[in-house]
Design an enzyme around this catalytic site. Structure first.
Site, mmCIF file in Angstrom:
data_model
loop_
_atom_site.group_PDB
_atom_site.id
_atom_site.type_symbol
_atom_site.label_atom_id
_atom_site.label_comp_id
_atom_site.label_asym_id
_atom_site.label_seq_id
_atom_site.Cartn_x
_atom_site.Cartn_y
_atom_site.Cartn_z
ATOM 1 N N LYS A 30 -37.877 14.800 35.050
ATOM 2 C CA LYS A 30 -37.386 14.597 36.373
ATOM 3 C C LYS A 30 -35.700 14.329 36.382
ATOM 4 C CE LYS A 30 -37.470 9.562 35.339
ATOM 5 N NZ LYS A 30 -37.811 8.469 36.085
ATOM 6 N N TYR A 52 -2.768 9.224 41.272
ATOM 7 C CA TYR A 52 -3.100 8.247 42.212
ATOM 8 C C TYR A 52 -2.623 6.784 41.711
ATOM 9 C CZ TYR A 52 -5.645 11.618 45.530
ATOM 10 O OH TYR A 52 -5.858 12.518 46.171
HETATM 11 C C1 LIG Z 1 -42.822 6.529 34.686
HETATM 12 C C2 LIG Z 1 -41.629 7.000 33.364
HETATM 13 N N1 LIG Z 1 -42.248 7.249 32.356
HETATM 14 C C3 LIG Z 1 -41.341 7.828 31.438
HETATM 15 C C4 LIG Z 1 -40.134 7.809 31.461
HETATM 16 C C5 LIG Z 1 -39.424 8.329 30.335
HETATM 17 O O1 LIG Z 1 -38.574 7.253 29.669
HETATM 18 P P1 LIG Z 1 -37.581 7.549 28.433
HETATM 19 O O2 LIG Z 1 -36.523 8.485 29.084
HETATM 20 O O3 LIG Z 1 -37.259 6.248 28.149
HETATM 21 O O4 LIG Z 1 -38.293 8.439 27.293
HETATM 22 C C6 LIG Z 1 -39.413 7.177 32.723
HETATM 23 C C7 LIG Z 1 -38.139 7.196 32.732
HETATM 24 O O5 LIG Z 1 -37.263 6.748 33.539
HETATM 25 C C8 LIG Z 1 -40.311 6.784 33.649
HETATM 26 O O6 LIG Z 1 -40.035 6.413 34.812
#
Ligand SMILES: Cc1ncc(COP(=O)(O)O)c(C=O)c1O
Length: 384
Positions: A39, A277
């Site tokens: 994601k 700046y």
């Molecule tokens: C629902 C969910 N599962 C798994 C993960 C993965 O976590 P990590 O990056 O700590 O492995 C996330 C990360 O935000 C998440 O929101």
């Protein structure tokens, strides 16, 4: 590698990514499936690029995304692995949901309304919508409460247009040294599965662990782990790293991302010159200054003003003055033959020098997750 026309670019090491996938795979053994969390543009590493490497590796079973849009981008890019939308995906127009269901995208569900919509849309396309029921076990974010979960489960199992693929939850404190709350959440989860007993089909995936729990708490791995940060070669926290490396001496992670730019201007400034700046930095001696075409628009945090460091000729050089929207400056006094076009590393290795996302996170008061995910998605990602 310089990217034609790009003022800044991100290189992703395929070797590092695959080595991290393998390292996790060895830890998991063959009973636990691996979902790669891609994601948020694969935590800034490039959604399609990382998904392709994951698929090609043959060691990744699932992909996890944050939105149906990301899922569909992966399908359009020819990714065939099962994809789970981990969080929010509605209200969505029915055509979008139809497309998702037709392309075998799976959905995390925690609301009756969403279940009803999915069943309705799946019926219209004469197939099943694949769902993972998300339980609230202590994170207090998204999830159906344990007392309602059984009725949701029944609803799913009764519907001819819904297929239960998984039962999930999420840890709130897995990266901390103290595992008391993690154990509590895991117990709540396991108690529910036990109580639901015969209701839960044998092949239903059970998942709750991200990188921290998967590496530090083997009992939390269940039948699938959802790994994000650890696949990219970063640790969820210093405490997690310490804990895991003390137990698994050969478990190594390699950061896979290098962020680069190049010098666009070199200036010699006399002592007493105020830079940038607000004139927040004043040269204390004759100073050679390099100017880089990167700023907070690119994701180079303004909090790095007068604090950050970059690598030029393998040497750490301090950022001077305020970070601008598209430009920042660094002190390169003492470096020989610095010139326009020289490579600058913002995160990664150069010669013997290294700058990590963790260094940057420490300086800006955040976590490595935020550093890498905020690198502007419009910058080119290149697999090297
Ligand atoms: C629902 C969910 N599962 C798994 C993960 C993965 O976590 P990590 O990056 O700590 O492995 C996330 C990360 O935000 C998440 O929101």
């Amino acid at each position: 590698m310089k990217q034609a026309l790009a003022h800044s670019w991100v290189e992703i090491s395929e070797r590092a990514l695959v080595s991290n996938i393998r390292a996790h795979r060895r830890l998991l053994g063959s009973d636990t499936k691996l979902l790669a969390v891609v994601k948020s543009n694969a935590y800034g590493h490039g959604l399609e690029l990382v998904a392709r490497v994951a698929q090609k590796s043959g060691q990744v079973d699932w992909l996890g995304v944050a939105s149906l849009r990301e899922a569909m981008a992966l399908r359009q890019a020819g990714i065939r692995l099962p994809i789970l939308v981990l969080s929010y995906y509605h209200p969505l127009s029915q055509p979008e949901l139809k497309d998702g269901i037709k392309h075998n995208v799976s959905f995390m569900v925690y609301e009756l309304k969403a279940l009803k919509t999915l069943a309705q849309v799946a019926q219209q396309v004469a197939t099943c919508a694949r769902v993972h029921l998300k339980l609230e076990t202590g994170m207090a974010r998204l999830g159906v409460s344990i007392d309602k979960a059984k009725s949701y489960l029944r609803y799913i199992l009764r519907s001819p247009y819904l297929k239960l693929e998984g039962i999930a939850s999420h840890f709130a404190t897995a990266e901390s040294r103290d595992q008391t709350f993690l154990k509590q959440q895991l117990n709540t989860y396991k108690k529910f599965i036990k109580q639901a007993g015969g209701l839960v089909p044998q092949d239903t995936l059970q998942h709750i662990a991200g990188t921290a729990a998967s590496t530090a708490a083997p009992e939390a791995r269940l039948s699938l782990v959802r790994l994000g940060i650890g696949l990219y070669g970063l640790w969820p926290s210093a405490a997690n790293r310490q804990f895991v490396q003390a137990r698994h001496h050969r478990f190594r992670l390699q950061p896979s991302l290098t962020w680069k730019t190049q010098i666009i201007e070199v200036q010699d400034l006399p002592p007493g010159t105020a830079v940038g700046y607000d004139r927040t930095y004043v040269t204390g001696r004759a100073t050679r200054m390099a100017v880089m075409p990167v700023g907070y628009w690119d994701g180079y945090d303004r909090a790095l003003s007068n604090k950050g460091r970059v690598l030029i000729h393998g040497t750490l050089c301090p950022v001077i003055g305020r970070i601008c929207m598209n430009i920042f400056m660094a002190d390169v006094t003492g470096l020989k033959n610095v010139k326009v076009g020289d490579e600058v590393v913002l995160i990664g290795k150069q010669g013997r020098g290294e700058l990590t996302a963790d260094d940057m996170a420490d300086k800006t008061g955040t976590i490595n997750y935020e550093i890498v995910t905020r690198i502007n998605p419009l910058l080119p990602r290149v697999l090297v």
